[in-house]
Design a protein around this motif. Structure first.
Motif, short mmCIF file in Angstrom:
data_model
loop_
_atom_site.label_atom_id
_atom_site.label_comp_id
_atom_site.label_asym_id
_atom_site.label_seq_id
_atom_site.Cartn_x
_atom_site.Cartn_y
_atom_site.Cartn_z
N ASP A 135 -74.84 -64.71 -39.53
CA ASP A 135 -74.13 -63.94 -38.60
C ASP A 135 -75.02 -62.24 -38.69
O ASP A 135 -76.72 -61.77 -39.26
CB ASP A 135 -73.34 -63.39 -40.21
N LEU A 141 -73.87 -58.21 -39.23
CA LEU A 141 -73.48 -57.00 -39.33
C LEU A 141 -73.80 -55.64 -39.17
O LEU A 141 -75.40 -55.71 -39.27
CB LEU A 141 -73.95 -57.56 -40.65
N ALA A 199 -70.94 -68.02 -43.96
CA ALA A 199 -69.91 -67.40 -43.73
C ALA A 199 -70.59 -65.96 -44.16
O ALA A 199 -70.82 -65.73 -45.58
CB ALA A 199 -68.25 -66.68 -43.58
N ALA A 256 -69.63 -60.91 -45.17
CA ALA A 256 -69.18 -60.15 -44.56
C ALA A 256 -69.74 -59.10 -45.10
O ALA A 256 -70.17 -59.13 -46.40
CB ALA A 256 -67.68 -60.13 -44.84
N ASP A 289 -69.28 -54.70 -46.58
CA ASP A 289 -68.29 -53.47 -46.97
C ASP A 289 -69.24 -53.09 -46.28
O ASP A 289 -70.00 -51.67 -46.71
CB ASP A 289 -68.55 -53.43 -48.51
N ARG A 290 -68.43 -52.17 -45.12
CA ARG A 290 -69.14 -50.84 -44.27
C ARG A 290 -68.94 -50.15 -45.05
O ARG A 290 -70.24 -49.50 -44.78
CB ARG A 290 -67.92 -50.34 -43.42
N VAL A 296 -72.84 -57.32 -49.65
CA VAL A 296 -72.20 -57.84 -48.63
C VAL A 296 -72.00 -59.20 -49.60
O VAL A 296 -72.12 -59.64 -50.50
CB VAL A 296 -73.72 -58.34 -48.23
N LEU A 336 -63.93 -67.96 -43.14
CA LEU A 336 -64.01 -66.68 -42.93
C LEU A 336 -64.14 -65.56 -44.04
O LEU A 336 -63.87 -66.16 -45.48
CB LEU A 336 -62.95 -66.56 -41.83
N LEU A 337 -65.17 -64.26 -43.89
CA LEU A 337 -64.74 -63.53 -45.26
C LEU A 337 -64.87 -62.58 -44.73
O LEU A 337 -64.74 -62.29 -43.23
CB LEU A 337 -66.64 -63.84 -45.60
N ALA A 338 -64.46 -61.08 -45.55
CA ALA A 338 -64.67 -59.66 -45.19
C ALA A 338 -63.47 -59.35 -46.21
O ALA A 338 -63.20 -59.15 -47.48
CB ALA A 338 -62.60 -59.22 -44.54
N LEU A 379 -62.15 -59.05 -51.71
CA LEU A 379 -63.37 -59.76 -51.23
C LEU A 379 -62.13 -61.15 -50.63
O LEU A 379 -61.30 -61.54 -51.28
CB LEU A 379 -64.05 -60.34 -51.40
N CYS A 429 -59.99 -59.29 -40.57
CA CYS A 429 -60.89 -58.81 -40.78
C CYS A 429 -60.05 -57.50 -42.30
O CYS A 429 -58.87 -57.62 -42.74
CB CYS A 429 -61.08 -57.49 -39.15
#
Lengths: 763, 324
Positions: A451, A453, A513, A515, A517-518, A523, A558-560, A566, A601
């Motif tokens: 992935d 990111l 998967a 994801a 955290d912006r 992660v 899927l992760l978000a 989470l 998302c």
């Protein structure tokens, strides 16, 4: 009711007295008897097949390298020396073979496999000192504990395979410990299938069985049934017997319907025998006792009844069995043409153009369509224009991304370096904004990258099988391309990626998967039933917590991440939320039973999630610490036709529907802010305003196989079987009840017309 | 059951329409009026295509009327409750080939509203009465036409109907078979049943029917007893007189006689066919002709067949005549 029941019972009597019934039953018996000896058996994976080797020449090089080392006691030395002289010479010449000479390369690989297989029976292959530095798995250790001399031939072959494979895993494609052989009367009729018994059963149950039943019963069976039953209604109108029937104190319509039911009864006997027979055989021989298979009986009866209603109407009007058959076949063809037209237009012109992903860049939205091609919204022309185009490569070879990396001010994507089968080496594709997103080759990605990111400071992170790598180098660094077979494998000269942790490498295996955290850069990674939280501290990642998740290991997910929440969406349709970093389970729901999530998302402010399901429905889920769920259908247009969604930096949500239309909704209020809605192409207009309406009102008996697939699977979306088990890959949407509804209405209309005709006609 | 007639038909008409736009019309029945009383055996006579079967189908509701009215057992023709009390043996009956006599009785009995117990109870004696008891379990595929006809009769009688329509019931039967059917009809009449017999076999009608209607081209040509419709039948004969004199004079002379047929032979001679009862009747005919001044050229006499009498009613020429 007695008179009508008597007519139905009479149909039974007629069926039993008919030679046709017995011939059909005999044919079914022969078919079942033909299937009965089919079976499969599992045996240990021992023999090395040429296709098990990912890079035969690489393996030979490695063996030679180890053998040439002065130190003693390496597996390579032991294996190489155990090969016979002839094989060593032949394989040693491999370097002389040109990459482009495919046949020679293939022959050498086969030769290597054969040479290695020659070692499987050797009791002297194992040397404790040679394998002392190799971490052998539990299976090999257990076999060694029994003592090599005490092992059976089969156990010895398995042990030797493990001894050869384990030190050189990178040259072997992972294989399950047991392989499957398809047998007929106990004899092998197929090459070994490297899959677990469970997987083979599932493939048989969900793919093979519906296909076999669809062809056997749905096509051949229905065709035979129509031919056999076509005379029933015309015979009823034989002048010699009709007057007597009509003189009886019964309703003509009900009498006709009873005759119709009688014809269905005739077929019911056959369908029950065939499907029950299949069910028993599949149960006894393959251990698949899927009671849902029996639900195919009413579905096939219904399918027949739809066609038979046409045959019956023709029989009532023309009183001729041949005309009945012809009219039914014409109807069948008409249904097929309408269904095929929709399907072809959908596959070729609609589905491949459907936008599924959106990437926000500072000055434009980039959209990715189902085929992998990228487009940029052009305000002047109100259309999606091609962008980030690939020179020569097909978009499909782009396997990860694109993501926008602010630090590089570029779109970054990963391209498969070779075929998927040739390992997981990927390289970056770069499209800089200054270059108008024109695509350029970039450096190789770390091994095992699954992935990409965008990190908190705008840097690119590659999530790999071991952890997280961060892009730190210069993207313009030159790359060297190494020829492996006939593929170019890029190799970095510099080291643009640095390992960012964790110190103890993770062991992630697909499906997986990740994801981010912006805001914080933390992660989350999910792999095979384990959820891991990687805490980012001083640009390094450390495992904060790992928790098991109650899920099948081979399920995609899927992760978000939205702040401290989470979201994990699983292939079985479940949506779970966890509180990070402790990973405490907060909720578990199944918002769209029978369908799976496709995209998930999180809003940049961490307030909510959006989840798009394969059935085209969009759900929202509050993510705050006090949010309780469950996910709710989002109040947006196009529900059921939604292909993707993405949050913008201002937390508004962009939703894709109607192939290429993107609508932006305000956070919280769901007010429609603006819309990127290109004019429909003529083909899209034809699709939406002609083909779809015609298809909707037209009966779709030919598509009842969707219903059968749904009945057997219990799922509304089907993996297209393209080898991509990712949740994000397009899946075929089954519309199990649409053909039932349309066909049922059609059948009612046919029967009503027949009744009206019978009721009003002088005989 | 009320006081009304078993069948009441008034100005009944049926026009079949054919063709793509149903513009071709064919009148199968035109203004037919008659009644059939309860307990009588009523015969409907007529040549092929006269409309006999159409009339029965109208009464049973198999085809719809286009004109007039028809009632059966006090209810409108075709009414389901009335059909429950009616038995029907259609012309050219075909029983589906998968049946035996017993299964056919079972199916049609249940369609008539009988329980399976009632059917089982009645089937044996009924099949015995039509001489099919020993073939009850045989497939109808193996039946002769006569056996099928007898099975059809059994089906028509199974639910003990009040009114029985028999369309050409002796078709395909040998003489003993026909006699058997006639006996059955007489027995049914004794049981108080009303029988509507469709036939073109005059003898059969004559032997069993109380009253007869004659139908030709959809029009009722006569209604009454056989004797009323066919004068002198049984005791009479035909007098054939070749007369010298103009035809109008001959016609005027015989104006008072029933049903004379005059055949002009030339402008001066005619052949006169006269049904006569006895010798006194012959004398009277001769006297009348002579009194008008007509000369007798030749004289002969011949017995009248029933067929000739029937054709006479239909206004059709009789086959060749004898001259004395």
């Amino acid at each position: 009711m007695r008179p009508y029941l008597a007519i139905i019972v009479d149909s039974f009597r007629e069926a039993l007295a008919s030679r046709v019934l017995w011939i059909l039953l005999l044919l079914i018996t022969l078919i079942l008897a033909g299937i009965l000896p089919l079976g499969f058996r599992a045996e240990r994976t021992t023999a090395i097949l040429a296709r098990d080797l990912t890079d035969g020449r690489g393996l030979v090089r490695a063996l030679q390298r180890d053998a040439d080392r002065p130190s003693t006691g390496s597996p390579g030395q032991r294996i190489w020396s155990a090969l016979d002289e002839k094989a060593r010479t032949a394989l040693g010449d491999w370097e002389q073979v040109a990459e482009s000479d495919r046949d020679a390369m293939r022959a050498r690989t086969a030769q290597l496999a054969e040479a290695l297989n020659g070692l499987l029976e050797r009791r002297d292959l194992y040397d404790a000192s040679a394998w002392s530095q190799v971490l052998l798995g539990s299976e090999a250790r257990e076999l060694l504990d029994q003592g090599v001399d005490a092992l059976s031939a089969d156990d010895l072959a398995r042990l030797n395979r493990l001894l050869i494979e384990t030190p050189y895993l990178e040259y072997f494609r992972p294989q399950p410990p047991r392989q499957i052989l398809i047998t007929y009367f106990g004899a092998k009729i197929s090459p070994p299938i490297r899959a677990t018994e469970k997987r083979v059963r599932r493939v048989i149950e969900l793919l093979v069985l519906p296909a076999v039943i669809g062809i056997l019963v749905g096509f051949i069976g229905v065709l035979a049934a129509i031919l056999v039953t076509a005379p029933i209604i015309p015979q009823m109108f034989d002048p010699g017997s009709l007057s007597l029937l009509l003189s009886k104190p019964v309703s003509r319509s009900w009498m006709f319907l009873a005759k119709f039911a009688g014809g269905c009864t005739f077929i019911l006997i056959n369908v029950i025998y065939l499907v029950t027979g299949l069910w028993v055989i599949v149960g006894l021989r393959l251990g698949i006792w899927n009671a849902r298979l029996l639900l195919c009986i009413p579905i096939f009866l219904f399918l027949f009844a739809v066609y038979y209603s046409v045959s019956a109407l023709a029989g009532v009007i023309w009183r001729n069995a041949v005309v009945s058959v012809v009219m039914t076949v014409v109807f069948w063809l008409a249904c097929t043409v309408v269904g095929a037209t929709k399907s072809i237009v959908e596959q070729l012109a609609v589905e491949s153009r459907r936008l599924v992903r959106l990437v926000e860049t500072p000055d434009a939205w980039i959209a990715v369509d189902e085929s992998g091609a990228t487009h940029r919204w052009d305000t002047a022309s109100s259309a999606w224009q091609g962008a980030f185009l690939e020179g020569g490569d097909t978009p499909a070879s782009r396997v990860l991304g694109p993501v926008f990396a602010p630090r590089q001010d570029a779109l970054l994507a990963a391209r498969e370096a070779g075929r998927r089968n040739f390992g997981s080496r990927k390289s970056l594709l770069i499209g800089r904004r200054v270059d108008e997103w024109t695509e350029a080759d970039g450096p190789a990605l770390p091994d095992g990258t699954f992935d990409l990111l965008a990190g908190p400071q705008g840097q690119l992170l590659a999530v790999t099988a071991r952890g997280v790598d961060e892009l730190v180098g210069d993207l313009a660094a030159p790359t060297k391309k190494m020829q492996v077979f006939f593929f170019e494998i890029p190799q970095s000269l510099g080291k643009p990626f640095r390992a960012a942790g964790p110190d103890t490498p993770l062991q992630i295996r697909p499906p997986a998967a990740a994801a981010i955290d912006r805001a914080t850069g933390h992660v989350a990674v999910y792999s095979r039933g384990e959820l891991t939280w990687l805490q980012r501290t001083a640009e390094r990642y450390e495992v904060a917590k790992t928790v098991p998740v109650d899920a099948e290991p081979d399920q995609g997910a899927l992760l978000a991440v939205a702040g401290a929440t989470l979201l994990l969406a699983l292939d079985d349709g479940r949506v779970l939320t966890f509180a990070a970093p402790a990973l405490e389970l907060r909720g578990s729901w199944q918002p769209e039973p029978g369908s799976q999530p496709r995209f998930a998302c999180a809003a940049p402010d961490g307030a909510s999630f959006a989840i798009v399901f394969h059935n085209g429905r969009l759900h929202r889920l509050d993510a705050g610490p006090d949010a309780a769920g469950p996910p709710q259908p989002a109040p947006v247009r196009g529900q059921g036709d939604i292909a993707g969604a993405a949050f913008a930096a201002d937390n508004s949500l962009l939703v894709i529907d109607r192939i290429t239309r993107v609508t932006r909704y305000a956070a919280g209020t769901w007010q429609r802010l603006d819309s990127f809605s290109p004019a429909l192409t003529p083909l899209e207009i034809a699709y939406y305003y002609a083909i779809v309406p015609l298809y909707t009102v037209f009966p779709q008996p030919g598509e009842l196989d969707n219903t059968i697939q749904y009945v057997l699977r219990g799922e509304q979306t089907v993996d297209l079987g393209m080898g991509d088990d990712s949740l994000q890959a397009r899946r075929m949407r089954l519309r199990p009840w649409a053909p039932v509804r349309s066909s049922f209405v059609f059948m009612l209309v046919m029967l009503a017309l027949s009744c009206l005709y019978v009721q009003r006609q002088d005989f | 059951m009320g006081d009304h007639a078993a069948i009441e038909v008034e100005e009944l008409g049926k026009t079949y329409r054919d063709g793509l736009l149903r513009r071709r019309a064919f009148a199968a029945l035109r203004g037919v009026t008659f009644q059939v009383q309860r307990g009588e055996i009523f015969g409907l006579l007529g040549p092929n295509g006269a409309g006999k079967t159409t009339l029965v189908k109208l009464l049973l509701g198999i085809v719809r009327t286009t004109q007039g009215s028809a009632r059966m057992l006090g209810r409108p023709a075709g009414d389901r409750a009335a059909r429950r009390r009616v038995g029907y043996l259609p012309e050219n009956l075909r029983i589906p080939r998968h049946h035996t006599a017993l299964t056919a009785l079972d199916l049609f009995g249940q369609m008539s509203g009988l329980t399976r117990g009632e059917i089982r109870e009645r089937s044996g004696p009924l099949l015995a009465s039509v001489d099919l008891a020993d073939r009850a379990h045989d497939s109808v595929r193996k039946y002769s036409k006569g056996m099928l006809q007898r099975l059809g009769l059994a089906i028509a009688l199974l639910h003990q109907p009040e009114l029985i329509f028999l369309d050409e019931p002796t078709d395909g039967l040998d003489p003993p078979g026909r006699a058997h059917v006639r006996q059955t009809l007489v027995q049914l009449k004794q049981e108080g049943k009303t029988i509507f017999l469709n036939s073109h076999l005059l003898q059969e009608v004559e032997l069993v029917c109380d009253r007869v209607a004659i139908l030709d081209h959809g029009v009722l040509k006569g209604l009454g007893t056989v004797e009323q419709l066919v004068p002198y039948r049984g005791e009479g004969f035909e007098l054939q007189v070749q007369v010298a004199g103009p035809e109008p004079a001959v016609r005027a002379a015989l104006a008072g006689r029933p049903a004379p047929r005059i055949e002009p032979l030339s402008s001066e001679q005619a052949m006169v066919h006269l049904p006569v009862r006895d010798q006194a009747d012959v004398d009277q005919c001769i006297d009348v002709l002579r009194q008008q001044g007509l000369s007798i050229v030749a004289l002969g006499r011949r017995r009248i067949s029933l067929e000739e009498a029937f054709l006479h009613v239909l206004g059709l020429p009789a086959p060749g005549t004898d001259h004395a």
